[in-house]
Scaffold this active site. Structure first.
Site, PDB file in Angstrom:
ATOM      1  N   ASN A  61       0.869  -1.179   0.000  1.00  0.00           N
ATOM      2  CA  ASN A  61       0.000   0.000   0.000  1.00  0.00           C
ATOM      3  C   ASN A  61       0.900   1.221   0.000  1.00  0.00           C
ATOM      4  O   ASN A  61       1.515   1.543   1.008  1.00  0.00           O
ATOM      5  CB  ASN A  61      -0.902  -0.027   1.252  1.00  0.00           C
ATOM      6  CG  ASN A  61      -1.722   1.252   1.380  1.00  0.00           C
ATOM      7  OD1 ASN A  61      -1.789   2.053   0.440  1.00  0.00           O
ATOM      8  ND2 ASN A  61      -2.342   1.445   2.540  1.00  0.00           N
ATOM      9  N   LYS A  68       0.088   4.290  -0.232  1.00  0.00           N
ATOM     10  CA  LYS A  68      -0.505   5.503   0.364  1.00  0.00           C
ATOM     11  C   LYS A  68      -0.227   6.688  -0.577  1.00  0.00           C
ATOM     12  O   LYS A  68      -0.254   6.507  -1.789  1.00  0.00           O
ATOM     13  CB  LYS A  68       0.028   5.712   1.781  1.00  0.00           C
ATOM     14  CG  LYS A  68      -0.068   4.423   2.610  1.00  0.00           C
ATOM     15  CD  LYS A  68       0.259   4.572   4.051  1.00  0.00           C
ATOM     16  CE  LYS A  68       0.097   3.226   4.745  1.00  0.00           C
ATOM     17  NZ  LYS A  68       0.225   3.286   6.192  1.00  0.00           N
ATOM     18  N   HIS A 105      -9.398   1.563   5.168  1.00  0.00           N
ATOM     19  CA  HIS A 105      -8.059   1.657   5.746  1.00  0.00           C
ATOM     20  C   HIS A 105      -8.119   2.598   6.951  1.00  0.00           C
ATOM     21  O   HIS A 105      -8.869   3.570   6.949  1.00  0.00           O
ATOM     22  CB  HIS A 105      -7.056   2.179   4.712  1.00  0.00           C
ATOM     23  CG  HIS A 105      -5.647   2.098   5.228  1.00  0.00           C
ATOM     24  ND1 HIS A 105      -5.119   3.057   6.054  1.00  0.00           N
ATOM     25  CD2 HIS A 105      -4.691   1.146   5.074  1.00  0.00           C
ATOM     26  CE1 HIS A 105      -3.881   2.697   6.380  1.00  0.00           C
ATOM     27  NE2 HIS A 105      -3.600   1.547   5.800  1.00  0.00           N
ATOM     28  N   GLU A 162      -6.360   4.946   7.920  1.00  0.00           N
ATOM     29  CA  GLU A 162      -6.171   6.376   7.627  1.00  0.00           C
ATOM     30  C   GLU A 162      -7.449   6.992   7.049  1.00  0.00           C
ATOM     31  O   GLU A 162      -7.735   8.161   7.282  1.00  0.00           O
ATOM     32  CB  GLU A 162      -4.963   6.555   6.696  1.00  0.00           C
ATOM     33  CG  GLU A 162      -3.662   6.318   7.462  1.00  0.00           C
ATOM     34  CD  GLU A 162      -2.576   5.602   6.691  1.00  0.00           C
ATOM     35  OE1 GLU A 162      -2.596   5.608   5.447  1.00  0.00           O
ATOM     36  OE2 GLU A 162      -1.693   4.998   7.353  1.00  0.00           O
ATOM     37  N   GLU A 202      -5.302  -4.686  10.556  1.00  0.00           N
ATOM     38  CA  GLU A 202      -4.229  -3.713  10.759  1.00  0.00           C
ATOM     39  C   GLU A 202      -4.478  -2.960  12.060  1.00  0.00           C
ATOM     40  O   GLU A 202      -5.247  -1.988  12.086  1.00  0.00           O
ATOM     41  CB  GLU A 202      -4.201  -2.706   9.604  1.00  0.00           C
ATOM     42  CG  GLU A 202      -3.949  -3.343   8.248  1.00  0.00           C
ATOM     43  CD  GLU A 202      -3.338  -2.348   7.262  1.00  0.00           C
ATOM     44  OE1 GLU A 202      -2.167  -2.533   6.914  1.00  0.00           O
ATOM     45  OE2 GLU A 202      -4.016  -1.391   6.866  1.00  0.00           O
ATOM     46  N   GLY A 254       2.778   2.201  10.735  1.00  0.00           N
ATOM     47  CA  GLY A 254       3.763   3.264  10.582  1.00  0.00           C
ATOM     48  C   GLY A 254       4.509   3.612  11.862  1.00  0.00           C
ATOM     49  O   GLY A 254       5.166   4.642  11.947  1.00  0.00           O
ATOM     50  N   SER A 262       3.609  -2.242  10.232  1.00  0.00           N
ATOM     51  CA  SER A 262       5.057  -2.337  10.468  1.00  0.00           C
ATOM     52  C   SER A 262       5.643  -3.701  10.104  1.00  0.00           C
ATOM     53  O   SER A 262       6.545  -4.193  10.773  1.00  0.00           O
ATOM     54  CB  SER A 262       5.407  -1.961  11.912  1.00  0.00           C
ATOM     55  OG  SER A 262       5.053  -0.618  12.160  1.00  0.00           O
TER      56      SER A 262
HETATM   57  P1  13P Z   1       3.245   0.278   7.580  1.00  0.00           P
HETATM   58  O1  13P Z   1       3.697  -1.026   6.996  1.00  0.00           O
HETATM   59  O2  13P Z   1       4.031   1.453   7.091  1.00  0.00           O
HETATM   60  O3  13P Z   1       3.145   0.209   9.076  1.00  0.00           O
HETATM   61  O4  13P Z   1       1.753   0.528   7.042  1.00  0.00           O
HETATM   62  C1  13P Z   1       0.832  -0.480   7.154  1.00  0.00           C
HETATM   63  C2  13P Z   1      -0.386  -0.111   6.382  1.00  0.00           C
HETATM   64  O5  13P Z   1      -1.103   0.809   6.737  1.00  0.00           O
HETATM   65  C3  13P Z   1      -0.678  -0.858   5.156  1.00  0.00           C
HETATM   66  O6  13P Z   1      -1.952  -0.582   4.696  1.00  0.00           O
END
Ligand code: 13P
Length: 247
Positions: A11, A13, A91, A93, A163, A169, A208
């Site tokens: 992903n 983003k 997601h 976010e 997640e 992150g 992560s």
């Molecule tokens: P990270 O791997 O950067 O923690 O992000 C995970 C994520 O949100 C994947 O959709």
């Protein structure tokens, strides 16, 4: 037990570039195949290019509306026309920065599926919810919102990504045991409605994941692959994560 083919998706983003996509495509195509499916959720403007390069492609969100006066939204049918196969819905976010409720996420799930995309429903609890022992009730509500609209059959052509918000992150991955516990809960919950659908359902872990922790996570019985953020922007790290998902 029904066998499930591992699935690893990056992903990006609001990151990445056309240049990075061109650089990574061949390596992704080389690793994706019989033992693992690999996909990229690129920014919407790169969807057509990504699909043209032969990489399994997803959009990071879709509008819950089919068409109309909704400036700036992403049309599921158009993503499909451009070659996308998947759509992320819900997601963390999108839920936390853009205020998408369980209800709106479920509407997006319905629209993605109606237009022929496989929805990847993201679920997960915040740190505070985990501390208050609400992990299971939060995830249940996120899944129930979809089941209320489509019945359990709606989950047949879909993927779930667990997640935990506190792991996204942050460099703070869920331990393999913590993740497995939640994945098992999700599968059991769905099995209580339809055991066949539950056995076939891919449940990915995200938060992560990197090339050092992926093998142990993917070795868990109910973890069928991963949704990778930061590490999917680095070719070597991402390819090695994909390799580690092969049975
Ligand atoms: P990270 O791997 O950067 O923690 O992000 C995970 C994520 O949100 C994947 O959709």
């Amino acid at each position: 037990m029904a066998s499930r083919k591992p699935f690893v998706a990056g992903n990006w983003k609001l990151n990445g570039s056309l240049e990075l996509l061109n650089e990574m495509a061949n390596e992704i195509n080389a690793v994706s195949g019989e033992d693992v499916d690999v996909a990229l959720f690129v920014p919407a403007l790169l969807v057509g290019e990504c699909a043209k390069l032969g990489v399994k492609t997803g959009v990071q969100t879709v509008s819950e509306f089919e068409a109309g006066a909704y400036t700036g939204e992403i049309q599921a049918s158009l993503a499909k026309d451009l070659g996308a196969e998947y759509a992320l819905v819900g997601h963390s976010e999108r839920r936390h920065i853009f205020g998408e409720s369980d209800e709106v996420v479920a509407d997006k799930f319905v629209m993605a599926q109606q237009q022929g995309l496989v929805p990847v429903l993201c679920v997960g609890e915040t740190e505070q919810q985990r501390e208050q022992n609400e992990t299971e009730s939060v995830i249940s509500a996120q899944i129930d919102a979809v089941v209320r609209k489509l019945g359990v059959a709606g989950l047949k052509q879909s993927v779930i990504a667990y997640e935990p918000v506190w792991a996204i992150g942050t460099g703070k991955t869920a331990s393999p045991e913590q993740a497995q516990q939640v994945h098992q809960f999700i599968r059991a919950k769905i099995a209580s409605l339809d055991s066949e659908i539950a056995q076939r359902l891919l449940i990915l872990y995200g938060g992560s994941v990197n090339e050092k922790n992926s093998s142990e996570l993917f070795a868990q019985q109910d973890i069928d692959g991963g949704l990778i953020g930061g590490a999917s922007l680095k070719t070597d790290a991402f390819i090695s994560i994909c390799e580690s998902a092969k049975g």
